[in-house]
Design an enzyme around this catalytic site. Structure first.
Site, short mmCIF file in Angstrom:
data_model
loop_
_atom_site.label_atom_id
_atom_site.label_comp_id
_atom_site.label_asym_id
_atom_site.label_seq_id
_atom_site.Cartn_x
_atom_site.Cartn_y
_atom_site.Cartn_z
NE ARG A 84 49.88 17.98 34.54
CZ ARG A 84 49.76 18.98 33.68
NH1 ARG A 84 50.74 19.85 33.52
NH2 ARG A 84 48.69 19.08 32.93
NE ARG B 230 45.07 19.06 28.43
CZ ARG B 230 45.77 18.60 29.46
NH1 ARG B 230 45.52 17.39 29.95
NH2 ARG B 230 46.71 19.32 29.99
NE ARG C 30 44.95 19.82 34.53
CZ ARG C 30 45.59 20.63 33.70
NH1 ARG C 30 46.61 21.35 34.11
NH2 ARG C 30 45.22 20.69 32.44
CE LYS D 287 50.81 26.31 28.62
NZ LYS D 287 50.77 24.91 28.17
NE ARG E 131 44.67 25.98 26.11
CZ ARG E 131 45.36 25.85 27.25
NH1 ARG E 131 45.66 26.89 27.96
NH2 ARG E 131 45.73 24.66 27.64
P1 ADP Z 1 47.51 22.60 29.94
O1 ADP Z 1 48.38 23.71 29.47
O2 ADP Z 1 48.29 21.55 30.66
O3 ADP Z 1 46.62 22.04 28.87
P2 ADP Z 1 45.70 24.42 31.40
O4 ADP Z 1 45.51 24.36 32.86
O5 ADP Z 1 46.36 25.64 30.84
O6 ADP Z 1 46.50 23.10 31.05
O7 ADP Z 1 44.28 24.26 30.67
C1 ADP Z 1 43.38 23.22 30.95
C2 ADP Z 1 42.11 23.38 30.10
O8 ADP Z 1 41.46 24.63 30.45
C3 ADP Z 1 42.30 23.46 28.60
O9 ADP Z 1 42.40 22.18 28.01
C4 ADP Z 1 41.02 24.22 28.17
O10 ADP Z 1 39.89 23.37 28.18
C5 ADP Z 1 40.83 25.21 29.31
N1 ADP Z 1 41.50 26.50 29.00
C6 ADP Z 1 42.55 27.05 29.66
N2 ADP Z 1 42.89 28.23 29.11
C7 ADP Z 1 42.05 28.43 28.06
C8 ADP Z 1 41.91 29.44 27.07
N3 ADP Z 1 42.72 30.50 27.02
N4 ADP Z 1 40.92 29.31 26.15
C9 ADP Z 1 40.10 28.27 26.18
N5 ADP Z 1 40.18 27.25 27.05
C10 ADP Z 1 41.15 27.33 27.99
#
Ligand code: ADP
Length: 221
Positions: A127, A172, A161, A13, A88
Site C-alpha cells: 500500500r 494490528r 505508512r 475501509k 475499535r
Molecule cells: P487500519 O484500519 O489500516 O489499521 P487506521 O488508520 O484506522 O488503519 O488506524 C491506524 C492506527 O491508529 C491503529 O493501528 C491504532 O493505533 C490507531 N487508531 C485508529 N483508530 C483508533 C481507535 N478507535 N482506537 C484506538 N486506536 C486507534
C-alpha cells in the site's frame, strides 16, 4: 445516515469510506486520519498517539473517545456521518452508544467488510498513500500509479505508512481479532450489522456496500 464501518486493517475501509461518504453526502470521520493529522502537526495528542500506532497497538480510550466525540460534534456531522476506525473495542462502542443516546439519535447500520487474512497482508505490504489526501490510495502491484511514487489524482508524494511493515501488520491483525471483532457481536445484537465481502475491484465493493445499505434500510422501513 449514521454508519460505522468495521473490518480488519487492509479491508479497504478508508478507500470505501471516502466513496460511500461522497455518495451519501455525509462526512468521513477516520480516527486513524485524525491521529495522523495530529502527528504531522506535532500536537500533544499526536505525540501521545504515535508510539502506540507504530507498535500496532490501540491508542488509549481516554485519548481516542474524546477526539472522536469532538469531531462528531462539529456542525458538518449533525445530519449524519460515516465512522471509519472507531469504535475499535467494546468500551469505545459503549461510549458511542451513550453519546448517541444522549443526543437522541441512533446508528442506521454497521457495515462489516470481510476479507481473508492472507489477502490483508498482501494488500497492506504494497500500500502507498498520498501525502495530500489519504483517500488517494495505491498499491505497488494491484493498482500501481502511472509514475512511481507520484499520486495519479493530484501529483502528491506517495509514501508507506510507518505501521504498514509486515511485522506491525501482524500485530494490528492480532489486535483486530482480540479487541475489535467483539464489537461485531455487540452490533449484531442491536440488529445493526450488515456484512459484505470486500474482495474484488474498488467500485464493485462500493456498489455492493451501497446495495447492502439500501436493502437494509428498506427492510427496516
Ligand atoms: P487500519 O484500519 O489500516 O489499521 P487506521 O488508520 O484506522 O488503519 O488506524 C491506524 C492506527 O491508529 C491503529 O493501528 C491504532 O493505533 C490507531 N487508531 C485508529 N483508530 C483508533 C481507535 N478507535 N482506537 C484506538 N486506536 C486507534
Amino acid at each position: 445516515m449514521r454508519i460505522v464501518l468495521v473490518g480488519p486493517p487492509g479491508a479497504g475501509k478508508g478507500t470505501q469510506a471516502a466513496f460511500l461518504a461522497k455518495n451519501l453526502s455525509i462526512p468521513h470521520i477516520s480516527t486513524g486520519d485524525l491521529f495522523r493529522a495530529n502527528i504531522s502537526k506535532g500536537t500533544d495528542l499526536g505525540k501521545q498517539a504515535k508510539a502506540y500506532m507504530d507498535a500496532g497497538n490501540l491508542v488509549p480510550d481516554e485519548v481516542t473517545i474524546g477526539m472522536a466525540r469532538d469531531r462528531m460534534a462539529q456542525p458538518d456531522a449533525q445530519g449524519g456521518f460515516l465512522l471509519d476506525g472507531f469504535p475499535r473495542n467494546v468500551s469505545q462502542a459503549e461510549a458511542l452508544d451513550a453519546a448517541l443516546a444522549s443526543d437522541g439519535v441512533k446508528l442506521d447500520a454497521v457495515l462489516d467488510l470481510e476479507v481473508p487474512e492472507d489477502e490483508v497482508v498482501k494488500r497492506i505490504a504494497g500500500r502507498r498513500i498520498c501525502r495530500n489526501d489519504s483517500a488517494h490510495v495505491f498499491h505497488v502491484t494491484y493498482s500501481a500509479p502511472k509514475t512511481e511514487g507520484v499520486c495519479d489524482v493530484c501529483g502528491g508524494d506517495l509514501y508507506q505508512r510507518d505501521d504498514d511493515s509486515e511485522e506491525t501488520v501482524r500485530k494490528r491483525l492480532e489486535v483486530y481479532h482480540t479487541q475489535t471483532e467483539p464489537i461485531i457481536d455487540h452490533y449484531r445484537a442491536q440488529g445493526l450489522l450488515v456484512t459484505i465481502s470486500a474482495l474484488g475491484k474498488v467500485d464493485e465493493v462500493t456498489e455492493r456496500a451501497m446495495e447492502a445499505l439500501q436493502t437494509d434500510r428498506a427492510a427496516q422501513a
